[in-house]
Write a protein that holds these residues in place. Structure first.
Motif, PDB file in Angstrom:
ATOM      1  N   ARG A 142      -7.487   4.867  -4.934  1.00 40.63           N
ATOM      2  CA  ARG A 142      -8.740   5.039  -4.188  1.00 40.63           C
ATOM      3  C   ARG A 142      -8.772   6.481  -3.694  1.00 40.63           C
ATOM      4  NH1 ARG A 142     -12.228   2.117  -0.431  1.00 40.63           N
ATOM      5  NH2 ARG A 142     -11.215   0.187  -1.078  1.00 40.63           N
ATOM      6  N   PRO A 143      -9.684   7.319  -4.196  1.00 35.36           N
ATOM      7  CA  PRO A 143      -9.738   8.707  -3.730  1.00 35.36           C
ATOM      8  C   PRO A 143     -10.381   8.779  -2.346  1.00 35.36           C
ATOM      9  CG  PRO A 143     -11.494   8.307  -5.285  1.00 35.36           C
ATOM     10  CD  PRO A 143     -10.684   7.033  -5.228  1.00 35.36           C
ATOM     11  N   ALA A 144     -10.192   9.923  -1.713  1.00 39.15           N
ATOM     12  CA  ALA A 144     -10.769  10.133  -0.369  1.00 39.15           C
ATOM     13  C   ALA A 144     -10.493   8.939   0.527  1.00 39.15           C
ATOM     14  CB  ALA A 144     -12.273  10.390  -0.475  1.00 39.15           C
ATOM     15  N   PRO A 145      -9.221   8.653   0.747  1.00 44.75           N
ATOM     16  CA  PRO A 145      -8.880   7.457   1.528  1.00 44.75           C
ATOM     17  C   PRO A 145      -9.334   7.578   2.975  1.00 44.75           C
ATOM     18  CG  PRO A 145      -6.964   8.844   1.277  1.00 44.75           C
ATOM     19  CD  PRO A 145      -8.033   9.457   0.430  1.00 44.75           C
ATOM     20  N   CYS A 146      -9.454   6.446   3.604  1.00 48.84           N
ATOM     21  CA  CYS A 146      -9.809   6.406   5.023  1.00 48.84           C
ATOM     22  C   CYS A 146      -8.631   6.939   5.834  1.00 48.84           C
ATOM     23  CB  CYS A 146     -10.123   4.967   5.413  1.00 48.84           C
ATOM     24  SG  CYS A 146     -10.500   4.759   7.145  1.00 48.84           S
ATOM     25  N   THR A 147      -8.842   7.964   6.628  1.00 52.50           N
ATOM     26  CA  THR A 147      -7.770   8.556   7.431  1.00 52.50           C
ATOM     27  C   THR A 147      -8.216   8.692   8.880  1.00 52.50           C
ATOM     28  OG1 THR A 147      -8.494  10.801   6.995  1.00 52.50           O
ATOM     29  CG2 THR A 147      -6.873   9.865   5.479  1.00 52.50           C
ATOM     30  N   CYS A 167       0.849  -1.186   0.000  1.00 53.77           N
ATOM     31  CA  CYS A 167       0.000   0.000   0.000  1.00 53.77           C
ATOM     32  C   CYS A 167       0.887   1.240   0.000  1.00 53.77           C
ATOM     33  CB  CYS A 167      -0.894  -0.004   1.243  1.00 53.77           C
ATOM     34  SG  CYS A 167      -1.837   1.525   1.453  1.00 53.77           S
ATOM     35  N   ILE A 168       0.500   2.233  -0.791  1.00 50.65           N
ATOM     36  CA  ILE A 168       1.264   3.482  -0.806  1.00 50.65           C
ATOM     37  C   ILE A 168       0.286   4.654  -0.835  1.00 50.65           C
ATOM     38  CG2 ILE A 168       1.482   3.705  -3.329  1.00 50.65           C
ATOM     39  CD1 ILE A 168       4.460   4.512  -2.756  1.00 50.65           C
ATOM     40  N   ALA A 169       0.643   5.713  -0.105  1.00 48.86           N
ATOM     41  CA  ALA A 169      -0.228   6.892  -0.049  1.00 48.86           C
ATOM     42  C   ALA A 169       0.031   7.782  -1.260  1.00 48.86           C
ATOM     43  CB  ALA A 169       0.024   7.669   1.241  1.00 48.86           C
ATOM     44  N   VAL A 170      -1.001   8.480  -1.677  1.00 47.99           N
ATOM     45  CA  VAL A 170      -0.878   9.462  -2.760  1.00 47.99           C
ATOM     46  C   VAL A 170      -1.141  10.833  -2.147  1.00 47.99           C
ATOM     47  CG1 VAL A 170      -1.699  10.180  -5.021  1.00 47.99           C
ATOM     48  CG2 VAL A 170      -1.699   7.741  -4.419  1.00 47.99           C
ATOM     49  N   CYS A 171      -0.144  11.717  -2.241  1.00 47.60           N
ATOM     50  CA  CYS A 171      -0.243  13.018  -1.552  1.00 47.60           C
ATOM     51  C   CYS A 171       0.209  14.153  -2.474  1.00 47.60           C
ATOM     52  CB  CYS A 171       0.657  13.042  -0.302  1.00 47.60           C
ATOM     53  SG  CYS A 171       0.353  11.748   0.888  1.00 47.60           S
ATOM     54  N   HIS A 172      -0.256  15.337  -2.115  1.00 48.11           N
ATOM     55  CA  HIS A 172       0.314  16.532  -2.735  1.00 48.11           C
ATOM     56  C   HIS A 172       1.675  16.791  -2.096  1.00 48.11           C
ATOM     57  CE1 HIS A 172      -3.218  17.352  -5.035  1.00 48.11           C
ATOM     58  NE2 HIS A 172      -3.998  17.530  -3.979  1.00 48.11           N
ATOM     59  N   ALA A 173       2.365  17.788  -2.613  1.00 49.22           N
ATOM     60  CA  ALA A 173       3.714  18.077  -2.136  1.00 49.22           C
ATOM     61  C   ALA A 173       3.736  18.447  -0.651  1.00 49.22           C
ATOM     62  CB  ALA A 173       4.323  19.201  -2.966  1.00 49.22           C
ATOM     63  N   ASP A 174       2.625  19.001  -0.152  1.00 48.04           N
ATOM     64  CA  ASP A 174       2.585  19.367   1.274  1.00 48.04           C
ATOM     65  C   ASP A 174       2.162  18.194   2.158  1.00 48.04           C
ATOM     66  OD1 ASP A 174       0.000  19.085   0.518  1.00 48.04           O
ATOM     67  OD2 ASP A 174      -0.669  21.075   1.165  1.00 48.04           O
ATOM     68  N   LEU A 175       2.180  16.960   1.604  1.00 48.18           N
ATOM     69  CA  LEU A 175       1.853  15.722   2.316  1.00 48.18           C
ATOM     70  C   LEU A 175       0.387  15.612   2.719  1.00 48.18           C
ATOM     71  CD1 LEU A 175       4.936  14.961   4.617  1.00 48.18           C
ATOM     72  CD2 LEU A 175       4.313  13.932   2.443  1.00 48.18           C
ATOM     73  N   GLN A 176      -0.447  16.436   2.084  1.00 46.07           N
ATOM     74  CA  GLN A 176      -1.883  16.266   2.315  1.00 46.07           C
ATOM     75  C   GLN A 176      -2.351  15.079   1.475  1.00 46.07           C
ATOM     76  OE1 GLN A 176      -3.831  18.075   4.415  1.00 46.07           O
ATOM     77  NE2 GLN A 176      -2.030  19.268   5.080  1.00 46.07           N
ATOM     78  N   PRO A 177      -2.825  14.010   2.091  1.00 39.84           N
ATOM     79  CA  PRO A 177      -3.204  12.807   1.326  1.00 39.84           C
ATOM     80  C   PRO A 177      -4.460  13.038   0.484  1.00 39.84           C
ATOM     81  CG  PRO A 177      -3.736  12.529   3.648  1.00 39.84           C
ATOM     82  CD  PRO A 177      -2.981  13.814   3.547  1.00 39.84           C
ATOM     83  N   ALA A 228      -1.697  18.651  11.616  1.00 36.74           N
ATOM     84  CA  ALA A 228      -1.898  19.556  10.487  1.00 36.74           C
ATOM     85  C   ALA A 228      -2.524  18.846   9.297  1.00 36.74           C
ATOM     86  CB  ALA A 228      -0.562  20.192  10.083  1.00 36.74           C
ATOM     87  N   GLY A 229      -2.897  17.588   9.498  1.00 39.27           N
ATOM     88  CA  GLY A 229      -3.517  16.847   8.406  1.00 39.27           C
ATOM     89  C   GLY A 229      -2.527  16.263   7.417  1.00 39.27           C
ATOM     90  N   ARG A 230      -1.248  16.313   7.734  1.00 35.77           N
ATOM     91  CA  ARG A 230      -0.226  15.770   6.836  1.00 35.77           C
ATOM     92  C   ARG A 230      -0.027  14.282   7.100  1.00 35.77           C
ATOM     93  NH1 ARG A 230       3.963  20.377   8.521  1.00 35.77           N
ATOM     94  NH2 ARG A 230       3.425  19.318  10.459  1.00 35.77           N
ATOM     95  N   LEU A 231       0.393  13.576   6.083  1.00 40.15           N
ATOM     96  CA  LEU A 231       0.586  12.124   6.200  1.00 40.15           C
ATOM     97  C   LEU A 231       1.644  11.821   7.262  1.00 40.15           C
ATOM     98  CD1 LEU A 231      -0.005   9.255   5.043  1.00 40.15           C
ATOM     99  CD2 LEU A 231       1.983   9.622   3.535  1.00 40.15           C
ATOM    100  N   ALA A 232       1.286  10.963   8.224  1.00 35.56           N
ATOM    101  CA  ALA A 232       2.241  10.519   9.257  1.00 35.56           C
ATOM    102  C   ALA A 232       2.637   9.065   9.058  1.00 35.56           C
ATOM    103  CB  ALA A 232       1.631  10.699  10.645  1.00 35.56           C
ATOM    104  N   GLY A 233       1.774   8.283   8.385  1.00 39.74           N
ATOM    105  CA  GLY A 233       2.103   6.880   8.164  1.00 39.74           C
ATOM    106  C   GLY A 233       0.911   6.114   7.642  1.00 39.74           C
TER     107      GLY A 233
END
Length: 629
Positions: free
Chosen positions: A237-242, A198-208, A270-275
């Motif tokens: 998968r858009p709008a992933p479970c977070t 599994c891999i996350a898809v994020c913008h440059a600011d790590l917002q998934p 801040a809503g940024r990807l942590a893991g």
């Protein structure tokens, strides 16, 4: 016949007391003693009769009329208890000769009998019924102490990774992510490189903004037709479970079940990807159970797996303490799993050593032999074997010693340090035939010098852990018969057992070492273990555990079961304090594992520890009486 005023008061007191326990059952002489010695006092409403700052209580109080409120701190909270007519207090403080643990306040104008502390002690001596009542009171206190221990360890267990752990603490690696315009092929290559599914898809600011899993790809109706050169945004998968990092593992499990997913993204404040958290990560939190640990041991094919199992045994032990499991059951549980671990190590070692045709057994000594292992123990083991008639050059012994060296080293690798005294099966002196073991035990019994007595304290607590159990059974039967018929040897063992006295002082609560600590093993548990061993040898009891030896010997020696129950409770309380003192995060046999600073105990535990040492003193008094020492 004239009746004096004191006689009338005493009679009135006696008539009142015999309506309440334990005075309704105590001997007539004892009841008369209380009625004659007790003074009736008046206490106005709101008066404090006792509190912890008043020092040791000088009286036993028995409420004649009125009520007394007891203020006590339980698990950090103040609770109230009301005592009425017939209730007596403070038994625990008088028994422990320590300040009252609670505050006692007259809730209304009250008349209360007061029996001096000296008369309380005299009453204990002249009335077995009253003594038994107080003994049972100690058992009640032990239950309270166990609850406190349970509460304390529940907190520590909660600090371990459980389903109440924040998900942020479960993340194991730096989060892997790609941008939405990354090609699907590149994303898949990165997943393969990192060994993740599994891999996350994020913008440059790590917002998934999405998530890609192998499942997403396989779920397409025609996965082979999908162009892997397309951006990952086309298939993710858009709008992933977070969930935020502060959410609990329980919340994560619930969310996965609700959305039917096996992964979710964890974000910081801040809503940024942590893991990325997987279903497997949550499963691991719940996998440490008795059955799982046992199954893990039985199916282990290498030492690395058994090392992990050894760690899980300690973690599971902590969990069981938090669940309120008593010291007797817990030490037997630890010993049982360590037995399984050792047996698996032996089985694996046998695949590397040809012992075909050899009749042998692996012996456990010391605490392992007694089923009383705590969380801190080293190795104490040996071998017994039948030498084939054709073996005239001791080749069978050499084969066994090579095998034993492997087992000892593997046990050390699993956290059981090599014995500093070389009490190990790889020691040629402890790899013996039945005849040689009988000769060895026989020499210790016939010539009980200090070293022989020290050896007896280790080797007499043996049992077969692997191999031909009958070799151990026959040796045990011979040893019991030989020791039972040698009163002089048992007397020397008793003298040796009395070399260490319970650490109770005349002026101070406890006799501590220079650093203010008590050694709960050498000056605590050992006193019970040594006495139980002597009683077992005297009565022919075959059990190797201390509690079983005490119970079974007491029956043969005519000691009341209620009395021996108090002794066993005292032993187990000290064992529970040892378990509490041992650090789960250190290796076995670490320095300080059995030491305790009594000034760190609360009043209740201090009082019960004193009573436990008094029970040890009672055992030693029995030894002095039996062997005229």
């Amino acid at each position: 016949m004239l009746t004096t005023a004191p006689e009338l008061l005493a009679r009135a007191g006696s008539d009142f007391l015999k309506h309440f326990a334990p005075f309704d059952r105590i001997e007539a002489e004892a009841l008369a003693f209380v009625a004659q010695r007790a003074a009736l006092g008046f206490h106005a409403r709101g008066r404090t009769l006792l509190n912890p700052d008043m020092g040791q209580p000088r009286h036993l109080y028995i409420i004649r009329h009125g009520t007394v409120q007891v203020l006590q701190h339980v698990a950090g909270e103040l609770s109230h208890l009301t005592l009425g007519p017939g209730a007596c207090f403070p038994l625990d403080a008088l028994l422990a000769q320590s300040p009252a643990a609670h505050t006692y306040i007259a809730q209304e104008d009250s008349f209360i009998y007061q029996l001096s502390a000296d008369d309380f002690g005299q009453l204990l001596r002249i009335s077995p019924v009253f003594h038994l009542f107080c003994t049972r009171h100690i058992a009640k206190l032990l239950g309270q102490a166990r609850q406190q221990l349970q509460d304390a360890f529940a907190q520590r267990a909660a600090e371990q990774q459980t389903m109440t752990t924040p998900v942020g603490e479960l993340l194991k690696r730096t989060p892997a992510w790609v941008s939405p315009d990354t090609t699907t092929q590149a994303a898949l290559d990165q997943m393969a490189k990192l060994g993740i599914d599994c891999i996350a898809v994020c913008h440059a600011d790590l917002q998934p903004v999405g998530m890609l899993t192998y499942g997403e790809l396989l779920s397409r109706r025609e996965p082979a037709a999908f162009d892997l050169a397309q951006p990952v945004a086309q298939i993710m998968r858009p709008a992933p479970c977070t969930l935020p990092a502060s959410a609990l593992a329980y919340d994560a499990a619930l969310e996965m079940a609700r959305q039917g997913v096996r992964h979710l993204l964890v974000t910081d404040t801040a809503g940024r990807l942590a893991g990325v958290l997987s279903e497997h990560d949550l499963f691991e939190l719940q996998r440490i159970g008795l059955r799982q640990v046992r199954a893990g041991i039985e199916h282990a094919t290498d030492i690395e797996t058994l090392q992990q199992a050894a760690l899980e045994i300690r973690q599971l032990a902590l969990s069981l303490i938090a669940q309120g499991i008593g010291a007797e059951q817990l030490t037997r549980f630890i010993s049982a799993l360590n037995d399984a671990l050792t047996q698996r190590i032996i089985t694996l070692a046998l695949t590397r050593h040809d012992l075909a045709g050899l009749d042998f057994a692996w012996l456990a000594f010391g605490s392992e032999g007694r089923h009383e292992q705590t969380l801190s123990t080293d190795q104490d083991n040996g071998l017994i074997f039948v030498r084939p008639e054709s073996d005239d050059k001791d080749t069978s012994k050499l084969r066994l010693l090579a095998f034993a060296r492997d087992v000892n080293q593997d046990l050390a690798a699993c956290g059981f340090p090599l014995c500093k005294g070389n009490v190990m099966a790889s020691n040629p002196e402890l790899c013996l035939t039945p005849q040689q073991w009988r000769h060895r035990f026989g020499s210790w019994i016939s010539e009980p010098d200090p070293q022989a007595l020290l050896n007896a304290s280790i080797f007499f607590d043996f049992r077969v852990l692997y191999g031909n159990a009958s070799l151990g059974d026959h040796l045990r039967a011979w040893l019991n018969k030989t020791a039972k018929n040698n009163a002089a040897f048992r007397r020397m063992m008793a003298i040796n057992a009395l070399q260490v006295a319970p650490p109770l002082g005349r002026l101070r609560d406890f006799v501590v070492d220079d650093d203010g600590t008590l050694d709960l093993k050498k000056t605590g548990a050992r006193l019970f273990v040594d006495a139980a061993r002597i009683f077992a040898l005297h009565t022919g009891v075959e059990a190797s555990g201390t509690a079983q030896r005490l119970r079974q010997s007491a029956e043969k020696m005519g000691i009341p079961q209620t009395e021996v129950a108090a002794i066993v409770d005292g032993f187990h309380f000290i064992q529970s304090l040892r378990l509490r003192a041992q650090n789960l995060n250190t290796e076995h046999d670490a320095p300080g594992d059995n030491t305790l600073r009594p000034d760190t105990l609360n009043d209740l535990d201090r009082g019960i520890l004193k009573e436990a040492f008094r029970q040890a003193r009672k055992l030693q008094s029995r030894l002095r009486l039996d062997y005229q020492l």
